[in-house]
Design an enzyme around this catalytic site. Structure first.
Site, short mmCIF file in Angstrom:
data_model
loop_
_atom_site.label_atom_id
_atom_site.label_comp_id
_atom_site.label_asym_id
_atom_site.label_seq_id
_atom_site.Cartn_x
_atom_site.Cartn_y
_atom_site.Cartn_z
N ASP A 188 49.81 43.96 44.56
CA ASP A 188 50.08 43.32 45.86
C ASP A 188 51.56 43.36 46.19
O ASP A 188 52.41 43.63 45.34
CB ASP A 188 49.56 41.87 45.88
CG ASP A 188 49.77 41.12 44.56
OD1 ASP A 188 50.65 41.55 43.78
OD2 ASP A 188 49.08 40.13 44.31
N HIS A 230 42.39 33.16 42.66
CA HIS A 230 42.61 34.47 43.26
C HIS A 230 43.01 35.50 42.21
O HIS A 230 43.57 35.16 41.17
CB HIS A 230 43.62 34.41 44.43
CG HIS A 230 45.05 34.21 44.08
ND1 HIS A 230 45.89 33.41 44.83
CD2 HIS A 230 45.84 34.72 43.10
CE1 HIS A 230 47.11 33.45 44.32
NE2 HIS A 230 47.10 34.22 43.28
#
Ligand code: GLP
Length: 219
Positions: free
Chosen positions: A63, A122
């Site tokens: 990410d 997450h």
């Protein structure tokens, strides 16, 4: 999922570094997914000391923030400081999701994927509610994640609220997945992800559907 409880952070770091080393030595052109966050810092430190040959390795980061006014706190910069600059990895072989938004490593035959887990379950920045079929995309970060990540920024108002994240589908397409968690505060969410209901409300719970996942935990 198999869980291995390590005696401390040091042991967690060198155990995971052993797995990466073995992977690269067995297959010098391995494709490896890499995380950021506090948890993998020890693994990267350990790997740097081992002076491995990364010349044929391809890395895919999970990410990256968008609209980040503090480039020094970008995930690219984190990787440069903690790993890339201290190895012979070629920069053309280090992929970041914001540069391959429409082209994920799904189907890229990833050999090994290292993951951390966020306080809300997450993985990468796939926040609760993310579809199990999600691909690489731009996402809004949850309030909890922004708060958690504010420790890396001057103030909470400086934390980017959007990011590009690898989706759950490309993560799941990796041949082998290692999930690392350090600290008692991660224990409950780890337990929920590993043993609770498989639900998009706990993105990490999707890992229960993968046949080759190992969990490394220390408190
Ligand atoms: C961030 C990253 C995740 C990481 C998580 C946990 O939100 N996007 O990939 O797993 O933080 O970080 P830490 O290891 O600092 O607890």
């Amino acid at each position: 999922m198999k869980i291995k409880i390590l005696k401390d952070y040091n042991e967690l770091s060198y155990t995971v570094a052993d797995i990466v080393q073995e992977q690269i030595e067995r297959k010098p052109n391995s494709r490896i997914i890499l995380p950021t966050g506090s948890t993998p810092i020890g693994v990267y430190k350990e790997l740097v000391e081992r002076k491995l040959d990364w010349s044929q390795v391809k890395t895919f980061n999970l990410d990256e923030y968008v609209m980040n006014s503090y480039p020094e706190h970008s995930y690219l910069n984190f990787m440069i400081e903690n790993l890339f600059d201290h190895t012979n990895l070629l920069s053309k072989n280090c992929y970041f999701p914001d540069t391959w938004l429409h082209e994920t490593p799904y189907g890229y035959d990833v050999d090994l994927c290292l993951l951390g887990i966020g306080g809300n379950g997450h993985i990468a920045f796939n926040e609760p509610g993310s579809s199990f079929d999600s691909l690489t995309r731009m996402v809004e970060l949850s309030e909890e994640t922004v708060k958690d990540n504010s420790r890396f920024f001057p103030s909470i108002d400086d934390v980017p609220t959007q990011a590009v994240t690898m989706g759950l589908k490309p993560i799941m397409s990796s041949k082998r997945i290692i999930i690392m968690a350090n600290g008692k505060h991660k224990k409950d969410i780890l337990d929920k992800a590993m043993n609770g209901e498989v639900t998009e409300d706990v993105p990490a719970s999707i890992l229960q559907r993968h046949e080759n996942v190992e969990v490394f935990y220390c408190d």
